[in-house]
Motif scaffolding. Structure first.
Motif, PDB file in Angstrom:
ATOM      1  N   GLY A 189       7.798  46.167  18.413  1.00  0.00           N
ATOM      2  CA  GLY A 189       7.474  47.539  18.788  1.00  0.00           C
ATOM      3  C   GLY A 189       8.692  48.404  19.069  1.00  0.00           C
ATOM      4  O   GLY A 189       8.582  49.621  19.145  1.00  0.00           O
ATOM      5  N   ASP A 190       9.875  47.799  19.224  1.00  0.00           N
ATOM      6  CA  ASP A 190      11.094  48.572  19.474  1.00  0.00           C
ATOM      7  C   ASP A 190      11.520  49.309  18.216  1.00  0.00           C
ATOM      8  O   ASP A 190      11.399  48.795  17.107  1.00  0.00           O
ATOM      9  CB  ASP A 190      12.248  47.662  19.904  1.00  0.00           C
ATOM     10  CG  ASP A 190      12.127  47.170  21.325  1.00  0.00           C
ATOM     11  OD1 ASP A 190      11.256  47.675  22.055  1.00  0.00           O
ATOM     12  OD2 ASP A 190      12.922  46.289  21.709  1.00  0.00           O
ATOM     13  N   LYS A 191      12.030  50.518  18.409  1.00  0.00           N
ATOM     14  CA  LYS A 191      12.597  51.272  17.294  1.00  0.00           C
ATOM     15  C   LYS A 191      14.031  50.801  17.094  1.00  0.00           C
ATOM     16  O   LYS A 191      14.769  50.608  18.068  1.00  0.00           O
ATOM     17  CB  LYS A 191      12.580  52.764  17.581  1.00  0.00           C
ATOM     18  CG  LYS A 191      11.236  53.412  17.411  1.00  0.00           C
ATOM     19  CD  LYS A 191      11.363  54.910  17.523  1.00  0.00           C
ATOM     20  CE  LYS A 191      10.198  55.582  16.859  1.00  0.00           C
ATOM     21  NZ  LYS A 191      10.395  57.037  16.815  1.00  0.00           N
ATOM     22  N   ARG A 246      10.486  50.369  12.974  1.00  0.00           N
ATOM     23  CA  ARG A 246       9.950  49.752  14.180  1.00  0.00           C
ATOM     24  C   ARG A 246       9.744  48.265  13.893  1.00  0.00           C
ATOM     25  O   ARG A 246       9.209  47.901  12.851  1.00  0.00           O
ATOM     26  CB  ARG A 246       8.626  50.408  14.550  1.00  0.00           C
ATOM     27  CG  ARG A 246       8.102  50.019  15.898  1.00  0.00           C
ATOM     28  CD  ARG A 246       6.854  50.796  16.271  1.00  0.00           C
ATOM     29  NE  ARG A 246       7.052  52.226  16.393  1.00  0.00           N
ATOM     30  CZ  ARG A 246       7.481  52.838  17.504  1.00  0.00           C
ATOM     31  NH1 ARG A 246       7.752  52.135  18.572  1.00  0.00           N
ATOM     32  NH2 ARG A 246       7.602  54.153  17.535  1.00  0.00           N
ATOM     33  N   LYS A 262       8.154  44.813  13.662  1.00  0.00           N
ATOM     34  CA  LYS A 262       6.779  44.321  13.595  1.00  0.00           C
ATOM     35  C   LYS A 262       6.705  42.819  13.817  1.00  0.00           C
ATOM     36  O   LYS A 262       5.692  42.303  14.264  1.00  0.00           O
ATOM     37  CB  LYS A 262       6.138  44.667  12.242  1.00  0.00           C
ATOM     38  CG  LYS A 262       5.867  46.133  12.067  1.00  0.00           C
ATOM     39  CD  LYS A 262       4.851  46.600  13.094  1.00  0.00           C
ATOM     40  CE  LYS A 262       4.592  48.078  12.977  1.00  0.00           C
ATOM     41  NZ  LYS A 262       3.671  48.566  13.985  1.00  0.00           N
ATOM     42  N   GLU A 295      13.632  57.121  21.992  1.00  0.00           N
ATOM     43  CA  GLU A 295      12.543  58.033  21.658  1.00  0.00           C
ATOM     44  C   GLU A 295      13.053  59.464  21.774  1.00  0.00           C
ATOM     45  O   GLU A 295      13.736  59.827  22.725  1.00  0.00           O
ATOM     46  CB  GLU A 295      11.370  57.841  22.624  1.00  0.00           C
ATOM     47  CG  GLU A 295      10.615  56.544  22.431  1.00  0.00           C
ATOM     48  CD  GLU A 295       9.720  56.569  21.215  1.00  0.00           C
ATOM     49  OE1 GLU A 295       9.331  57.655  20.774  1.00  0.00           O
ATOM     50  OE2 GLU A 295       9.421  55.489  20.698  1.00  0.00           O
TER      51      GLU A 295
END
Length: 105
Positions: A57-59, A69, A71, A101
Motif C-alpha cells: 500500500g505504500d507509494k 503503489r 501490491k 501523499e
C-alpha cells in the motif's frame, strides 16, 4: 593537519624516516575512512532499513522514475501497481524513495 605534517617531517631526522612515511599513510587511510567510507556505509544502511520498512500500500518511486503503489512484497522484489490493473515486478534495490501523499487542495 599542517602542524602534524611539519611534526612528522621534523621527527624523520637524517636517518630517512620510514616511520614518518608509515604514519602519513596511516593518517591518509583514517581520513578516507572517516570522510568517505563511513558516511557511505551509514547512507546504505539507512536506505536498506527504509526498504525493509516498506509495506503493501505504500507509494514508491523507482530508480527509473516510475511512480506506483506496492501490491505485493517478495524476498527480492516488489509488485508495483503503476496504473489501474497494470502491475510490474521490480527488484527491491531499484526502489529509492517513498513518495509522500500530495496535500489535498
Amino acid at each position: 593537519m599542517n602542524s602534524l605534517v611539519v611534526f612528522l617531517q621534523a621527527a624523520e631526522g637524517p636517518a630517512g624516516g620510514a616511520w614518518g612515511t608509515i604514519a602519513m599513510f596511516g593518517l591518509i587511510i583514517l581520513v578516507f575512512y572517516f570522510f568517505m567510507i563511513r558516511p557511505q556505509q551509514k547512507k546504505q544502511k539507512a536506505v536498506q532499513e527504509a526498504r525493509q520498512a516498506m509495506k503493501v500500500g505504500d507509494k514508491v518511486i523507482t530508480a527509473g522514475g516510475v511512480h506506483g503503489r506496492i501490491k505485493e512484497i517478495g524476498e527480492t522484489y516488489f509488485i508495483v501497481e503503476i496504473a489501474e490493473s497494470v502491475k510490474i515486478k521490480i527488484d527491491k534495490a531499484s526502489v529509492f524513495a517513498v513518495s509522500e501523499e500530495a496535500p489535498k487542495a
